[in-house]
Each structure stands twice: as structure tokens, then as C-alpha cells.
Design a protein around this motif. Sequence first.
Motif, PDB file in Angstrom:
ATOM      1  N   ILE A 317       0.844  -1.197   0.000  1.00  0.00           N
ATOM      2  CA  ILE A 317       0.000   0.000   0.000  1.00  0.00           C
ATOM      3  C   ILE A 317       0.881   1.249   0.000  1.00  0.00           C
ATOM      4  CG2 ILE A 317      -1.713   1.323   1.305  1.00  0.00           C
ATOM      5  CD1 ILE A 317      -2.812  -1.352   2.341  1.00  0.00           C
ATOM      6  N   CYS A 318       1.942   1.232   0.799  1.00  0.00           N
ATOM      7  CA  CYS A 318       2.850   2.383   0.864  1.00  0.00           C
ATOM      8  C   CYS A 318       3.543   2.613  -0.487  1.00  0.00           C
ATOM      9  CB  CYS A 318       3.897   2.167   1.961  1.00  0.00           C
ATOM     10  SG  CYS A 318       3.205   2.156   3.626  1.00  0.00           S
ATOM     11  N   VAL A 319       3.938   1.529  -1.133  1.00  0.00           N
ATOM     12  CA  VAL A 319       4.563   1.652  -2.456  1.00  0.00           C
ATOM     13  C   VAL A 319       3.606   2.308  -3.432  1.00  0.00           C
ATOM     14  CG1 VAL A 319       5.418   0.342  -4.440  1.00  0.00           C
ATOM     15  CG2 VAL A 319       6.156  -0.273  -2.131  1.00  0.00           C
ATOM     16  N   GLN A 320       2.345   1.857  -3.419  1.00  0.00           N
ATOM     17  CA  GLN A 320       1.356   2.388  -4.357  1.00  0.00           C
ATOM     18  C   GLN A 320       0.998   3.838  -4.060  1.00  0.00           C
ATOM     19  OE1 GLN A 320       0.187   1.057  -7.215  1.00  0.00           O
ATOM     20  NE2 GLN A 320       1.702  -0.540  -6.809  1.00  0.00           N
ATOM     21  N   MET A 321       1.097   4.253  -2.797  1.00  0.00           N
ATOM     22  CA  MET A 321       0.866   5.666  -2.484  1.00  0.00           C
ATOM     23  C   MET A 321       1.843   6.545  -3.247  1.00  0.00           C
ATOM     24  SD  MET A 321       0.162   5.925   1.614  1.00  0.00           S
ATOM     25  CE  MET A 321      -0.756   4.676   2.488  1.00  0.00           C
ATOM     26  N   ASN A 322       3.095   6.151  -3.257  1.00  0.00           N
ATOM     27  CA  ASN A 322       4.114   6.941  -3.960  1.00  0.00           C
ATOM     28  C   ASN A 322       3.994   6.823  -5.474  1.00  0.00           C
ATOM     29  OD1 ASN A 322       5.438   8.103  -1.729  1.00  0.00           O
ATOM     30  ND2 ASN A 322       6.586   6.220  -1.353  1.00  0.00           N
ATOM     31  N   VAL A 323       3.524   5.677  -5.951  1.00  0.00           N
ATOM     32  CA  VAL A 323       3.378   5.489  -7.395  1.00  0.00           C
ATOM     33  C   VAL A 323       2.194   6.302  -7.928  1.00  0.00           C
ATOM     34  CG1 VAL A 323       2.807   3.813  -9.201  1.00  0.00           C
ATOM     35  CG2 VAL A 323       4.468   3.220  -7.428  1.00  0.00           C
ATOM     36  N   ASN A 363       4.601   3.008  11.736  1.00  0.00           N
ATOM     37  CA  ASN A 363       5.336   4.267  11.728  1.00  0.00           C
ATOM     38  C   ASN A 363       6.690   4.135  11.048  1.00  0.00           C
ATOM     39  OD1 ASN A 363       4.184   6.765  13.300  1.00  0.00           O
ATOM     40  ND2 ASN A 363       3.387   4.946  14.316  1.00  0.00           N
ATOM     41  N   ARG A 364       7.387   3.054  11.314  1.00  0.00           N
ATOM     42  CA  ARG A 364       8.686   2.845  10.652  1.00  0.00           C
ATOM     43  C   ARG A 364       8.517   2.695   9.148  1.00  0.00           C
ATOM     44  NH1 ARG A 364      11.784  -1.411  14.754  1.00  0.00           N
ATOM     45  NH2 ARG A 364      12.266   0.116  16.394  1.00  0.00           N
ATOM     46  N   THR A 365       7.492   1.960   8.759  1.00  0.00           N
ATOM     47  CA  THR A 365       7.267   1.746   7.329  1.00  0.00           C
ATOM     48  C   THR A 365       6.892   3.047   6.634  1.00  0.00           C
ATOM     49  OG1 THR A 365       6.506  -0.504   7.823  1.00  0.00           O
ATOM     50  CG2 THR A 365       5.990   0.380   5.646  1.00  0.00           C
ATOM     51  N   LEU A 366       5.996   3.818   7.239  1.00  0.00           N
ATOM     52  CA  LEU A 366       5.615   5.111   6.653  1.00  0.00           C
ATOM     53  C   LEU A 366       6.816   6.047   6.548  1.00  0.00           C
ATOM     54  CD1 LEU A 366       2.193   5.734   8.466  1.00  0.00           C
ATOM     55  CD2 LEU A 366       2.516   5.139   6.050  1.00  0.00           C
ATOM     56  N   ASN A 367       7.663   6.042   7.562  1.00  0.00           N
ATOM     57  CA  ASN A 367       8.879   6.878   7.500  1.00  0.00           C
ATOM     58  C   ASN A 367       9.830   6.394   6.416  1.00  0.00           C
ATOM     59  OD1 ASN A 367       8.584   8.947   9.511  1.00  0.00           O
ATOM     60  ND2 ASN A 367       8.768   7.383  11.087  1.00  0.00           N
ATOM     61  N   ASN A 368       9.945   5.078   6.277  1.00  0.00           N
ATOM     62  CA  ASN A 368      10.844   4.532   5.251  1.00  0.00           C
ATOM     63  C   ASN A 368      10.418   4.938   3.843  1.00  0.00           C
ATOM     64  OD1 ASN A 368      12.406   3.287   7.181  1.00  0.00           O
ATOM     65  ND2 ASN A 368      11.408   1.287   6.989  1.00  0.00           N
ATOM     66  N   TYR A 369       9.118   5.127   3.641  1.00  0.00           N
ATOM     67  CA  TYR A 369       8.608   5.512   2.325  1.00  0.00           C
ATOM     68  C   TYR A 369       8.299   7.012   2.240  1.00  0.00           C
ATOM     69  CZ  TYR A 369       8.203   0.570   1.073  1.00  0.00           C
ATOM     70  OH  TYR A 369       8.486  -0.752   0.775  1.00  0.00           O
ATOM     71  N   ASN A 370       8.769   7.759   3.253  1.00  0.00           N
ATOM     72  CA  ASN A 370       8.583   9.223   3.273  1.00  0.00           C
ATOM     73  C   ASN A 370       7.114   9.624   3.205  1.00  0.00           C
ATOM     74  OD1 ASN A 370      11.430   9.790   3.285  1.00  0.00           O
ATOM     75  ND2 ASN A 370      11.461   9.281   1.100  1.00  0.00           N
ATOM     76  N   LEU A 371       6.286   8.898   3.948  1.00  0.00           N
ATOM     77  CA  LEU A 371       4.843   9.132   3.915  1.00  0.00           C
ATOM     78  C   LEU A 371       4.281   9.637   5.247  1.00  0.00           C
ATOM     79  CD1 LEU A 371       3.816   5.844   2.045  1.00  0.00           C
ATOM     80  CD2 LEU A 371       3.710   8.163   1.090  1.00  0.00           C
ATOM     81  N   ARG A 372       5.072   9.544   6.304  1.00  0.00           N
ATOM     82  CA  ARG A 372       4.518   9.796   7.641  1.00  0.00           C
ATOM     83  C   ARG A 372       3.926  11.190   7.786  1.00  0.00           C
ATOM     84  NH1 ARG A 372       1.838  10.202  11.057  1.00  0.00           N
ATOM     85  NH2 ARG A 372       1.927   9.493  13.229  1.00  0.00           N
TER      86      ARG A 372
END
Length: 505
Positions: A317-323, A363-372
Amino acid sequence: MRDKFLSWGIVLVIATWVVALLIRAHYWIPILLSAIYALGVYNAYQSKHAILRNFPVLGYFRYFFESISPEMQQYFIERETDGKPFPRNQRSAVYRRAKNLSDTVAFGTQLEVNHRKYEGIKHSIYAKSPKEELPRVWVGGEQCTQPYHASLFNISAMSFGALSDRAQISLNRGAKKGNFYHNTGEGGISPHHMEGGDLCWQIGTGYFGCRNEEGKFNPELFKQYSTLPNVKMIEIKLSQGAKPGHGGVLPGVKNTPEIAKIRHVTPGMTVISPPSHTSFSDAAGLLRFVQQLRELSGGKPVGFKLCIGDTKEFEDICVQMNVLKIYPDFITIDGAEGGTGAAPPEFSDGVGMPLEPALIFVNRTLNNYNLRSKLRVIASGKVLTSLDILRAVAMGADMCNNARGFMFSLGCIQALRCNTNNCPTGVATQDKMLIKGLDVTDKSERVYHFHKNTLHTCNELIAAAGRSSYEEVDATMFMRGDEFDHLADLYFPDILGNVKQKART
């Protein structure tokens, strides 16, 4: 016992009839005994219940004591720190705060402070004065045109159907007075949610309140309700902590004509929500659905709720947010310890990730993808006390939702009968006779006071820790009992070593 009952029972019945006929009085005694004996004979030859077959009359005591087992546990066996899922001391604190009474306790803690499960806050000798203003959080990212200024602490999802009409009215009136939001649950928006309080409309897999005849999403119906002034946020429910991967259940006995009309289903039937959504089947589809709901609602905050299971799915989901450049306005994380009115024990006890590790992972995952920074994280799942709220914030939550605490404020006694329609306090039932016991005027005030007093204690706790704002709350504020577990190992070996050294000299 069965044979003795049949043989001696008939003797006793005949004897009492003979005595009653001789004295020509007290005929009610043999009549009563005859009825009991007839019932016993029936039980002795029925094949459904082994206990009643072997103990034709005494067997009923087993079922009676089983039916009052939760009450027996609470009133005669539990200590203050016992009781599941919430111990007596936590329930008592909610009751006192809801009644706006003093929540102080006498004679010190009853917790084992050296136990590894103990958790507390590191106070500061430079403590600050607590703020009177209750904390609030803005919800709504760059793609939201109607951001909402939410309370830090709100009512979690509980449907009309799971809860009674008076319970929902009380919750909504309390939310209105306290200026916090009331999550509708997946059962749709009912007239009882429309008492003026802010709403977070939850859309579940059954699309109740916005579904067509085939049970699929109806954009026109959704737009009609989502643009109501009281609806401030929309939450897509992917999974629930108490039963992740399992559709919601509304027992047929609770599915009244009124509820069926609101949900657009047939009354009287047990309604089981599908385990997953039909409007999307992957991460990209979910985000496009978020965008669709935001557009239909006129730009209101839209997010989704889930219990973390397969961590790769959340990363997708995080990947697709950025895509796709589509960002939800919030994500609600429900822990496996969340509650429900109906779930198989294997799901409640053995499926899903608990809230604390789930918050850390998200939180770690969102930060890793610059989404937090683009969205808010809401914690849900046994966030009952002020300490629970601050712990969730320290783990990365921006806000918290709670359901069972607000049920306690309505008078819930943790009778564990939510799935039977026999809730004795009128909270989780559709039985009109039981609902009459719930006074809306009184209970709405209790909802308001519980919210206010809980957040006031939060303010006191962060002030005691020397922090000025909730932005300064982090994991360094907390200490756990396992830090103290080996004090003896740290000190006594040195002392013994000194003794041995002196002995040598």
C-alpha cells in the motif's frame, strides 16, 4: 442418580398425594412435586442434554450457575487487578470519571511494580503545570479540502445493531457536548447518530447504508450521506482487530426492521459481512477507492482501518501511495486485542498483530517511504486509560479511538453477553425491555465526563513528565518492570564479592 430419581420420585409424589388427601389441605405441594417429577421424567428420556438425562432436575443448577458465572467472578472472586479483558480497577476508574467523581485511590498501588509487565512514566523533578485545554489534532492532507480538527480521544466504531438506539443517542450527545467524534461502525448512519455530534462514517465490506440490491457499493447513496454536515470523516474498514479476515456478524435476533432498513438488508436474518471488499482487490484499487470517496464527499478526510497481519501487504500500500500519488488522510491501526460482540475464539485469541508492535511497524514503514508527514495515524484497541493513550502516542499514534471504555461510561458491566441480545444494562441489545433501563440524559453526561476527565489526566501525566506538549511524548518517557527484574543480580554479587575479598585478607 437417574434411576434413583425415577424410583424414589414416584414414591415421594404418591406419598404427598396420600397425605394431602387425608388432611384435605395443602394440595399445592403434591401438584408442584408432580410437575417437577413429570419434567424430570421427560429429561431422563430426552437425548439432547447428557447432564439433564443423568440428573433430571439437579442438572438445571449447572445451567443456572453457568449463566451467572461472569457476575460471580466479578462480585465474589476477582481482585482489583483481576478480570478480563479489563480488570476491576480500570473499570472502576472509568465509572468514577464518567460520574465526574474523584478517581483517586487509597493506600497505594496494588500492581507488582517489579514485575516485567509493569509499565510507568518517568516523572521529572521539574514538572510543569498541566494545561486546561484538551488536545486536538488536524486531520486532512494536501488532497483534502475539508480538514477536520479532531480530539485526541474519540469513540471507536460500534454499529447501531450491535448497540441499542439509546446507547447510540447517548454517545452522540456526549460527543456533541465534548466536541469529539463518534464513529458509526459499519452498520451505516442511523437517525440515532444524528443528535448533533460529529461523525466518522465507517464503510465496511457490506457497504451498509450505501449499497445496492446486490450488496455492492452505491456511489449515489454514499454521496447523499457523506455530504451531511455531521459527517466529518470517512473510514474504510479493511479488517477489525478482534476478528481480522472475518466479516462482521449481526445476529438475526438483533436485525430488527428498523436496522434492516438502515442497512438495506432483509430483517430477521443473520447478516454476515463479506471478509473483503468487492470494490477493490489490491493496494492500487484501495487507494483509488479512497480518492473516489474523497471526491464524492466533497473533499472530506478519508482513510482506512486495518489490523496488521501480513506486513508485506501494508508495504505494498505504501509503495502504491508513492506510485499513484494518492494519500489517505489517516490510517486507523486496530490491535488484535480489540473487542467485538461476536467472533470465533480462534480469531479473537489467535489472529492479528497486537497494537503496540503494529504501531511501531506502521510508523517505521511510513517513514521509510517518506509518507509519515502526509497522514495521521489513529490507534484503536484497548486504549482505555490516560496511560494507554500516552503509550499509543509514544509508539507513533496521532490520535486514539476507544469503544469499550465508552461502553463502560454508558453503564456496561462487562457481563460478556454482547452477542446474545441479553445485555443487562441495555447497551448491547435490541430488547426493548432491557433498553428502557438506559437513561439517555444521564448517560450522555457520563460519556462527556469520561472523555473530558480522561484527557485531563493525560495533560497531568505529560506535565508530571516535564513535557510541554504531546509532540514531546515519546518512548523515552516510559519505563518497564523488566528494567528492574535483575536488580538483585546487579547489586548482591558485588556485595558478596566484597565479603569474599575481606575474608581473604
